[in-house]
Scaffold this motif. Structure first.
Motif, mmCIF file in Angstrom:
data_model
loop_
_atom_site.group_PDB
_atom_site.id
_atom_site.type_symbol
_atom_site.label_atom_id
_atom_site.label_comp_id
_atom_site.label_asym_id
_atom_site.label_seq_id
_atom_site.Cartn_x
_atom_site.Cartn_y
_atom_site.Cartn_z
ATOM 1 N N VAL A 142 0.840 -1.202 0.000
ATOM 2 C CA VAL A 142 0.000 0.000 0.000
ATOM 3 C C VAL A 142 0.874 1.250 0.000
ATOM 4 C CG1 VAL A 142 -1.724 1.328 1.282
ATOM 5 C CG2 VAL A 142 -1.933 -1.150 1.123
ATOM 6 N N ARG A 143 1.921 1.243 0.812
ATOM 7 C CA ARG A 143 2.817 2.402 0.882
ATOM 8 C C ARG A 143 3.475 2.684 -0.471
ATOM 9 N NH1 ARG A 143 4.819 1.115 5.697
ATOM 10 N NH2 ARG A 143 6.437 -0.206 4.810
ATOM 11 N N GLU A 144 3.923 1.647 -1.136
ATOM 12 C CA GLU A 144 4.566 1.804 -2.448
ATOM 13 C C GLU A 144 3.563 2.277 -3.496
ATOM 14 O OE1 GLU A 144 7.625 1.667 -5.365
ATOM 15 O OE2 GLU A 144 7.580 1.904 -3.196
ATOM 16 N N ALA A 145 2.361 1.724 -3.461
ATOM 17 C CA ALA A 145 1.326 2.138 -4.414
ATOM 18 C C ALA A 145 0.979 3.613 -4.209
ATOM 19 C CB ALA A 145 0.090 1.266 -4.255
ATOM 20 N N TYR A 146 0.855 4.039 -2.956
ATOM 21 C CA TYR A 146 0.548 5.449 -2.679
ATOM 22 C C TYR A 146 1.714 6.342 -3.114
ATOM 23 C CZ TYR A 146 -0.233 9.801 -0.252
ATOM 24 O OH TYR A 146 -0.376 11.134 0.037
ATOM 25 N N ARG A 147 2.929 5.938 -2.780
ATOM 26 C CA ARG A 147 4.110 6.746 -3.084
ATOM 27 C C ARG A 147 4.238 7.022 -4.576
ATOM 28 N NH1 ARG A 147 9.106 6.273 -5.019
ATOM 29 N NH2 ARG A 147 8.883 4.064 -5.479
ATOM 30 N N THR A 148 3.973 6.028 -5.399
ATOM 31 C CA THR A 148 4.155 6.205 -6.833
ATOM 32 C C THR A 148 2.979 6.910 -7.508
ATOM 33 O OG1 THR A 148 3.284 3.996 -7.240
ATOM 34 C CG2 THR A 148 5.673 4.217 -7.068
ATOM 35 N N GLN A 149 1.816 6.930 -6.851
ATOM 36 C CA GLN A 149 0.629 7.502 -7.493
ATOM 37 C C GLN A 149 0.053 8.716 -6.776
ATOM 38 O OE1 GLN A 149 -2.183 4.431 -8.900
ATOM 39 N NE2 GLN A 149 -0.798 2.995 -7.894
ATOM 40 N N LYS A 150 0.712 9.215 -5.758
ATOM 41 C CA LYS A 150 0.147 10.308 -4.974
ATOM 42 C C LYS A 150 -0.012 11.600 -5.772
ATOM 43 C CE LYS A 150 4.455 11.854 -2.873
ATOM 44 N NZ LYS A 150 5.147 12.023 -1.595
ATOM 45 N N SER A 151 0.690 11.737 -6.886
ATOM 46 C CA SER A 151 0.583 12.954 -7.690
ATOM 47 C C SER A 151 -0.837 13.141 -8.236
ATOM 48 C CB SER A 151 1.590 12.931 -8.831
ATOM 49 O OG SER A 151 1.336 11.840 -9.685
ATOM 50 N N ILE A 152 -1.580 12.055 -8.410
ATOM 51 C CA ILE A 152 -2.980 12.149 -8.855
ATOM 52 C C ILE A 152 -3.770 13.009 -7.884
ATOM 53 C CG2 ILE A 152 -5.120 10.826 -9.185
ATOM 54 C CD1 ILE A 152 -3.300 8.414 -9.872
ATOM 55 N N LEU A 153 -3.568 12.745 -6.612
ATOM 56 C CA LEU A 153 -4.301 13.459 -5.568
ATOM 57 C C LEU A 153 -3.697 14.831 -5.313
ATOM 58 C CD1 LEU A 153 -6.515 13.219 -3.402
ATOM 59 C CD2 LEU A 153 -4.790 12.308 -1.883
ATOM 60 N N TRP A 154 -2.389 14.905 -5.218
ATOM 61 C CA TRP A 154 -1.724 16.158 -4.883
ATOM 62 C C TRP A 154 -1.951 17.232 -5.934
ATOM 63 C CZ3 TRP A 154 2.962 16.558 -1.363
ATOM 64 C CH2 TRP A 154 2.845 15.675 -0.289
ATOM 65 N N ASP A 155 -2.018 16.860 -7.206
ATOM 66 C CA ASP A 155 -2.256 17.839 -8.263
ATOM 67 C C ASP A 155 -3.644 18.460 -8.147
ATOM 68 O OD1 ASP A 155 0.259 17.344 -9.244
ATOM 69 O OD2 ASP A 155 -0.426 15.998 -10.838
ATOM 70 N N SER A 156 -4.615 17.680 -7.679
ATOM 71 C CA SER A 156 -5.980 18.192 -7.595
ATOM 72 C C SER A 156 -6.217 19.058 -6.358
ATOM 73 C CB SER A 156 -6.992 17.052 -7.632
ATOM 74 O OG SER A 156 -6.902 16.280 -6.458
ATOM 75 N N ILE A 157 -5.402 18.906 -5.316
ATOM 76 C CA ILE A 157 -5.618 19.701 -4.102
ATOM 77 C C ILE A 157 -4.494 20.695 -3.835
ATOM 78 C CG2 ILE A 157 -7.034 17.942 -3.000
ATOM 79 C CD1 ILE A 157 -4.613 17.279 -1.224
ATOM 80 N N ALA A 158 -3.595 20.875 -4.779
ATOM 81 C CA ALA A 158 -2.433 21.743 -4.571
ATOM 82 C C ALA A 158 -2.818 23.194 -4.288
ATOM 83 C CB ALA A 158 -1.509 21.676 -5.774
ATOM 84 N N ASP A 159 -3.831 23.697 -4.958
ATOM 85 C CA ASP A 159 -4.197 25.108 -4.799
ATOM 86 C C ASP A 159 -5.345 25.319 -3.816
ATOM 87 O OD1 ASP A 159 -5.928 23.773 -6.433
ATOM 88 O OD2 ASP A 159 -6.221 25.441 -7.824
#
Length: 133
Positions: free
Chosen positions: A79-96
Motif C-alpha cells: 500500500v505504501r509503495e502504491a501510494y508513493r508512486t501515485q500520490k501525484s494524482i491526488l496532490w495535483d488536484s488539491i495543490a491550490d
C-alpha cells in the motif's frame, strides 16, 4: 513533484486519527482496501501548517485478518509503495486548495493479494478522493 514518502506524510496525530474515525467523513471500499478520508482546514496563522504535506496517510492491516507479522508488513509495504508512486494524482488536484487531507487505508481481505491488485485499488481510491474534494 518527487515520488518520496517522508515521515511528515505519515498520519500520527491521535486527535486527527480519532476525528477521522469518529464518523461523518468520506469512506469507500475498493477491494482489498477500505479508505476513509477527511479534510483538515489549513490555519493561516500557523507557519507549521505551511510546511505540512498536502495529504497524510495511515495504513492499517488488522491482526485479525493477517495473523503473521510477515503478511501484515508485506501488505503495508504494498500500500505504501502504491501510494508513493501515485500520490501525484491526488496532490495535483488539491495543490491550490486551502485544506489538507487525512487518509486511512484499511485492509479488508483475509488473504495476501498481488501487488498489481493493490496498485489498482489505490489508484481507483485516489481518483475518487480527488473527484470528491
Amino acid at each position: 513533484m518527487d515520488n518520496t514518502f517522508c515521515k511528515a506524510e505519515r498520519l500520527n496525530s491521535k486527535l486527527v486519527i480519532d476525528k477521522l474515525f469518529a464518523g461523518g467523513n468520506g469512506s469507500m471500499a475498493v477491494f482489498p482496501l477500505r479508505v476513509v478520508f477527511m479534510k483538515i482546514e489549513r490555519d493561516a496563522q500557523s507557519p507549521a501548517d505551511d510546511a505540512a504535506p498536502l495529504a497524510s496517510i495511515l495504513i492499517s492491516v488488522p491482526k485479525k485478518r493477517f495473523h503473521h507479522a510477515v503478511d501484515r508488513n508485506r501488505m503495508k509495504r504494498q500500500v505504501r509503495e502504491a501510494y508513493r508512486t501515485q500520490k501525484s494524482i491526488l496532490w495535483d488536484s488539491i495543490a491550490d486548495r486551502d485544506f489538507r487531507l487525512a487518509i486511512a487505508f484499511i485492509c479488508i481481505t483475509d488473504k495476501p493479494v498481488p501487488t498489481r491488485t493493490v496498485f489498482k485499488a489505490v489508484h481507483k481510491a485516489l481518483v475518487r478522493i480527488a473527484e470528491k474534494v
